[in-house]
Design a protein around this motif. Sequence first.
Motif, PDB file in Angstrom:
ATOM      1  N   SER A  11       0.526  -5.507  -7.814  1.00 19.94           N
ATOM      2  CA  SER A  11      -0.166  -4.213  -7.748  1.00 19.94           C
ATOM      3  C   SER A  11       0.835  -3.060  -7.647  1.00 19.94           C
ATOM      4  O   SER A  11       0.622  -1.994  -8.230  1.00 19.94           O
ATOM      5  CB  SER A  11      -1.137  -4.183  -6.567  1.00 19.94           C
ATOM      6  OG  SER A  11      -0.438  -4.369  -5.353  1.00 19.94           O
ATOM      7  N   VAL A  12       1.945  -3.273  -6.925  1.00 17.16           N
ATOM      8  CA  VAL A  12       2.987  -2.250  -6.835  1.00 17.16           C
ATOM      9  C   VAL A  12       3.655  -2.076  -8.197  1.00 17.16           C
ATOM     10  O   VAL A  12       3.913  -0.952  -8.644  1.00 17.16           O
ATOM     11  CB  VAL A  12       4.039  -2.634  -5.761  1.00 17.16           C
ATOM     12  CG1 VAL A  12       5.237  -1.703  -5.818  1.00 17.16           C
ATOM     13  CG2 VAL A  12       3.413  -2.622  -4.385  1.00 17.16           C
ATOM     14  N   LEU A  54       4.757 -12.249 -15.226  1.00 20.11           N
ATOM     15  CA  LEU A  54       4.474 -11.839 -16.605  1.00 20.11           C
ATOM     16  C   LEU A  54       3.009 -12.085 -16.952  1.00 20.11           C
ATOM     17  O   LEU A  54       2.374 -11.243 -17.609  1.00 20.11           O
ATOM     18  CB  LEU A  54       5.381 -12.586 -17.583  1.00 20.11           C
ATOM     19  CG  LEU A  54       6.857 -12.219 -17.565  1.00 20.11           C
ATOM     20  CD1 LEU A  54       7.613 -13.030 -18.617  1.00 20.11           C
ATOM     21  CD2 LEU A  54       7.050 -10.743 -17.807  1.00 20.11           C
ATOM     22  N   GLU A  55       2.481 -13.230 -16.534  1.00 22.50           N
ATOM     23  CA  GLU A  55       1.084 -13.563 -16.812  1.00 22.50           C
ATOM     24  C   GLU A  55       0.144 -12.570 -16.120  1.00 22.50           C
ATOM     25  O   GLU A  55      -0.830 -12.112 -16.715  1.00 22.50           O
ATOM     26  CB  GLU A  55       0.785 -14.991 -16.349  1.00 22.50           C
ATOM     27  CG  GLU A  55      -0.575 -15.494 -16.745  1.00 22.50           C
ATOM     28  CD  GLU A  55      -0.733 -15.634 -18.254  1.00 22.50           C
ATOM     29  OE1 GLU A  55      -1.853 -15.384 -18.749  1.00 22.50           O
ATOM     30  OE2 GLU A  55       0.244 -15.976 -18.935  1.00 22.50           O
ATOM     31  N   GLU A  56       0.452 -12.240 -14.883  1.00 19.90           N
ATOM     32  CA  GLU A  56      -0.379 -11.304 -14.115  1.00 19.90           C
ATOM     33  C   GLU A  56      -0.357  -9.900 -14.728  1.00 19.90           C
ATOM     34  O   GLU A  56      -1.370  -9.202 -14.757  1.00 19.90           O
ATOM     35  CB  GLU A  56       0.127 -11.255 -12.671  1.00 19.90           C
ATOM     36  CG  GLU A  56      -0.627 -10.333 -11.773  1.00 19.90           C
ATOM     37  CD  GLU A  56      -1.877 -10.958 -11.201  1.00 19.90           C
ATOM     38  OE1 GLU A  56      -2.768 -10.184 -10.822  1.00 19.90           O
ATOM     39  OE2 GLU A  56      -1.968 -12.195 -11.153  1.00 19.90           O
ATOM     40  N   ALA A  84       0.828  -1.209   0.000  1.00 19.29           N
ATOM     41  CA  ALA A  84       0.000   0.000   0.000  1.00 19.29           C
ATOM     42  C   ALA A  84       0.862   1.259   0.000  1.00 19.29           C
ATOM     43  O   ALA A  84       0.552   2.234  -0.706  1.00 19.29           O
ATOM     44  CB  ALA A  84      -0.928  -0.006   1.213  1.00 19.29           C
ATOM     45  N   ARG A  85       1.943   1.235   0.768  1.00 15.85           N
ATOM     46  CA  ARG A  85       2.835   2.402   0.834  1.00 15.85           C
ATOM     47  C   ARG A  85       3.459   2.688  -0.524  1.00 15.85           C
ATOM     48  O   ARG A  85       3.481   3.837  -0.991  1.00 15.85           O
ATOM     49  CB  ARG A  85       3.932   2.161   1.874  1.00 15.85           C
ATOM     50  CG  ARG A  85       4.913   3.305   1.993  1.00 15.85           C
ATOM     51  CD  ARG A  85       5.801   3.149   3.215  1.00 15.85           C
ATOM     52  NE  ARG A  85       6.551   1.929   3.269  1.00 15.85           N
ATOM     53  CZ  ARG A  85       7.856   1.820   2.972  1.00 15.85           C
ATOM     54  NH1 ARG A  85       8.542   2.886   2.616  1.00 15.85           N
ATOM     55  NH2 ARG A  85       8.475   0.667   3.056  1.00 15.85           N
ATOM     56  N   PHE A  86       3.947   1.649  -1.215  1.00 14.70           N
ATOM     57  CA  PHE A  86       4.591   1.891  -2.500  1.00 14.70           C
ATOM     58  C   PHE A  86       3.594   2.186  -3.613  1.00 14.70           C
ATOM     59  O   PHE A  86       3.904   2.939  -4.539  1.00 14.70           O
ATOM     60  CB  PHE A  86       5.538   0.747  -2.861  1.00 14.70           C
ATOM     61  CG  PHE A  86       6.898   0.934  -2.264  1.00 14.70           C
ATOM     62  CD1 PHE A  86       7.799   1.827  -2.821  1.00 14.70           C
ATOM     63  CD2 PHE A  86       7.276   0.263  -1.121  1.00 14.70           C
ATOM     64  CE1 PHE A  86       9.041   2.042  -2.263  1.00 14.70           C
ATOM     65  CE2 PHE A  86       8.520   0.460  -0.556  1.00 14.70           C
ATOM     66  CZ  PHE A  86       9.399   1.354  -1.120  1.00 14.70           C
ATOM     67  N   GLU A  87       2.404   1.630  -3.546  1.00 21.21           N
ATOM     68  CA  GLU A  87       1.382   2.006  -4.529  1.00 21.21           C
ATOM     69  C   GLU A  87       1.092   3.501  -4.421  1.00 21.21           C
ATOM     70  O   GLU A  87       0.980   4.197  -5.433  1.00 21.21           O
ATOM     71  CB  GLU A  87       0.104   1.205  -4.299  1.00 21.21           C
ATOM     72  CG  GLU A  87       0.181  -0.228  -4.775  1.00 21.21           C
ATOM     73  CD  GLU A  87      -1.091  -0.991  -4.470  1.00 21.21           C
ATOM     74  OE1 GLU A  87      -2.195  -0.400  -4.591  1.00 21.21           O
ATOM     75  OE2 GLU A  87      -0.985  -2.165  -4.106  1.00 21.21           O
TER      76      GLU A  87
END
Length: 154
Positions: free
Chosen positions: A92-93, A131-133, A60-63
Amino acid sequence: MQSVTLLRAAARGCSLRAVAVRPAVAPLVARPVTAAAVNFSTSVPRRSEHAEETFEEFSARFEKEFDSVQDVFELQRNLNNAFAYDLVPSPSVLAAALKAARRVNDFATAVRIFEGIKAKVENKGQYEQYLEELKPLREELGVPLKEDMYPEAK
């Protein structure tokens, strides 16, 4: 004075004056051992201003950091900080980092994000999962992989 110093002074035409000579090293004096002397340390204890954070808090911090990136320097600094930990950042980051690279128009850093992932994961299977994600976002942003741009001659 040493003879070399005298010769230099004589060559310059300087007048010499008497100088008191002090010993180069002070004589050793026995001092009593105190508790402060026994516990002496040359290093400062390191205190972190942050408490231990969970992986979710890290993500969450890096996002949030990548969402507020305004220039290439901030983007690269945040990437260096994210990859400096002993873990692989979450997808997500990395998605937030890719969007930030697109926002500041830095193609090279976007490609190198995937190189960073490849270097951080433990095995090729994990790299393939990342890579897939990230494939839909990578295709949306038009970020190729280094392997696609420069295939190895076999």
